[in-house]
Design an enzyme around this catalytic site. Sequence first.
Site, PDB file in Angstrom:
ATOM      1  N   GLU A  60       0.863  -1.048  -0.134  1.00 42.71           N
ATOM      2  CA  GLU A  60      -0.049  -0.101  -0.103  1.00 42.71           C
ATOM      3  C   GLU A  60       0.957   1.318  -0.149  1.00 42.71           C
ATOM      4  O   GLU A  60       0.862   2.105   0.690  1.00 42.71           O
ATOM      5  CB  GLU A  60      -0.840  -0.004   1.127  1.00 42.71           C
ATOM      6  CG  GLU A  60      -2.279  -1.148   0.847  1.00 42.71           C
ATOM      7  CD  GLU A  60      -3.139  -0.974   1.900  1.00 42.71           C
ATOM      8  OE1 GLU A  60      -3.087  -0.199   3.000  1.00 42.71           O
ATOM      9  OE2 GLU A  60      -4.244  -1.669   1.836  1.00 42.71           O
ATOM     10  N   GLU A 102      -5.839  -8.616   0.811  1.00 40.64           N
ATOM     11  CA  GLU A 102      -6.471  -8.088   1.994  1.00 40.64           C
ATOM     12  C   GLU A 102      -7.753  -7.814   1.547  1.00 40.64           C
ATOM     13  O   GLU A 102      -8.188  -7.020   0.636  1.00 40.64           O
ATOM     14  CB  GLU A 102      -5.815  -6.925   2.361  1.00 40.64           C
ATOM     15  CG  GLU A 102      -4.425  -7.048   3.401  1.00 40.64           C
ATOM     16  CD  GLU A 102      -3.935  -5.984   3.845  1.00 40.64           C
ATOM     17  OE1 GLU A 102      -4.746  -5.079   4.380  1.00 40.64           O
ATOM     18  OE2 GLU A 102      -2.625  -5.789   3.963  1.00 40.64           O
TER      19      GLU A 102
END
Length: 503
Positions: free
Chosen positions: A167, A377
């Site tokens: 991320e 995720e």
Amino acid sequence: MRHIADPVFPKNFFWGASSAAWQVEGAVAEGGRTPSIIDLNSKTKKPFADNSITADHYHHYKEDVALMKECGFTSYRFSISWSRIIPAADRKVNPEGIAFYNNLINELIAAGITPIITLYHYDMPVWVDEKFGGWHDRGIIDEFDFYVRTCFKEFGDRVKYWLSINEQNMQIVYGKWLGVAKGLSDEEWEVQKWQINHIMNLCHAKAVIACHELVEGGKIGPVPGYVPIYPKSCRPEDQIAAMNAEELTQKIWDDLYAYREYNTFIKNYWKEHNIDPLIQPGDMELIARAKIDFFAVNCYRSDVGKYPDPSYTQEIGLNKYGRKGEFIYTNLPGEYALDRNPYVETTDWDWHIDPVCMRYSLRYMWDHYHLPMLITEAGYGAHEDLGPDGKIHDDYRIDYLRDYIYNVGLAIEDGAEVWGFNPWSFTDLLSTGNGMAKRYGLVFVNTTDDDVRDLKRYKKDSFYWYSKLIKSNGREWGKDMSAWRDFTKTSPVASDMKDKVKE
């Protein structure tokens, strides 16, 4: 597209879950590990616990892997702690750190579980931060290259799936919350975040190049945090605002990873705002060599974009304590604003529960980049503790996972290539901003922010449901899913919410 049957998942689909070293391992001062910047950042998130113990996976990894095997996992995505491998500026490799990850990898492989490793998940060693000022100095590029090459040399004979940086987009968008922007004013951060981002892109490129050089048969990709943003209305200004939000929170990163050059949107943005990202000769040639093999995708929720209110500015919003309704949505004049979507429910942290966003994200990514994807995720964060019967009855998590996974299947039927589903998380672990108070696990860990307790593992109801789904390769849903198949019918989410929507 309307599908007439339940989706069929590929034969060798990766079923598993995910974690990150600093959020699950604990043992922050054991085994030769030195502090990382996220250790220090997590201590600022009071009243929540720091990461000194978390789920204590460092001491419970054999038990945890045994539970993964019982559940039927075929994959497990986790990260390596940089400061556990290279604990000091002398670049001496820590044998205890190597031994821990060797033991974990070997335990997984013996259990028939494919390890998928993230090289960087927010935990830069403090010594790197002190030496280079974090991501601000280009000296970190060579240090990162040394670290990742060490990992590839030590573990690449058994680990073939690698992830570069977790991320990166969120580290820039939420730089203040994650500590990347520490010590900088708003004005300084607006300029320097793009310089930091460029250095991170070079580190990503180094990891991709090194993986292909050192790991026989190795595959590597980035891990963008993807939050699809729908326009608030059919008002044209809302559509442009939603597009701006997509660009400035995720697309410019994904374009760089896939096409290996900065897109025209961000180049024009830099020019208009007088921002110099400090691109040096040879940088783009290095990035051009970093051809990724796939995208790992983190997708929990969607958001809604609209034309911003020019009269005030609200920075990137968060809900710190998990009290529903306390989220204050982002408003950035001249760019975009975010808002509540009345068509879907929310978690206690005001995250939209939107299974369709998974199908949307995978189709969007496939349409734009035509690269395989791996979900690394997605998950449901909740306040939880053992009930009077000593169990956790998390039907809400089962509903979330069922509907999200089904939409992964629909995206595959739509034509997207998806390798696997690894939700967040296997055991409970430390939430980035909410400590142990926000639990995602399929397995409950008996500890809290206030009391370490005994750290015993308890299988939640979602563990048993997920196990049945895995062992049937996505056929045992435990519920009639026909409403999701037929696009002409009202979706289950919209049906539940229709009475709450104001005309």
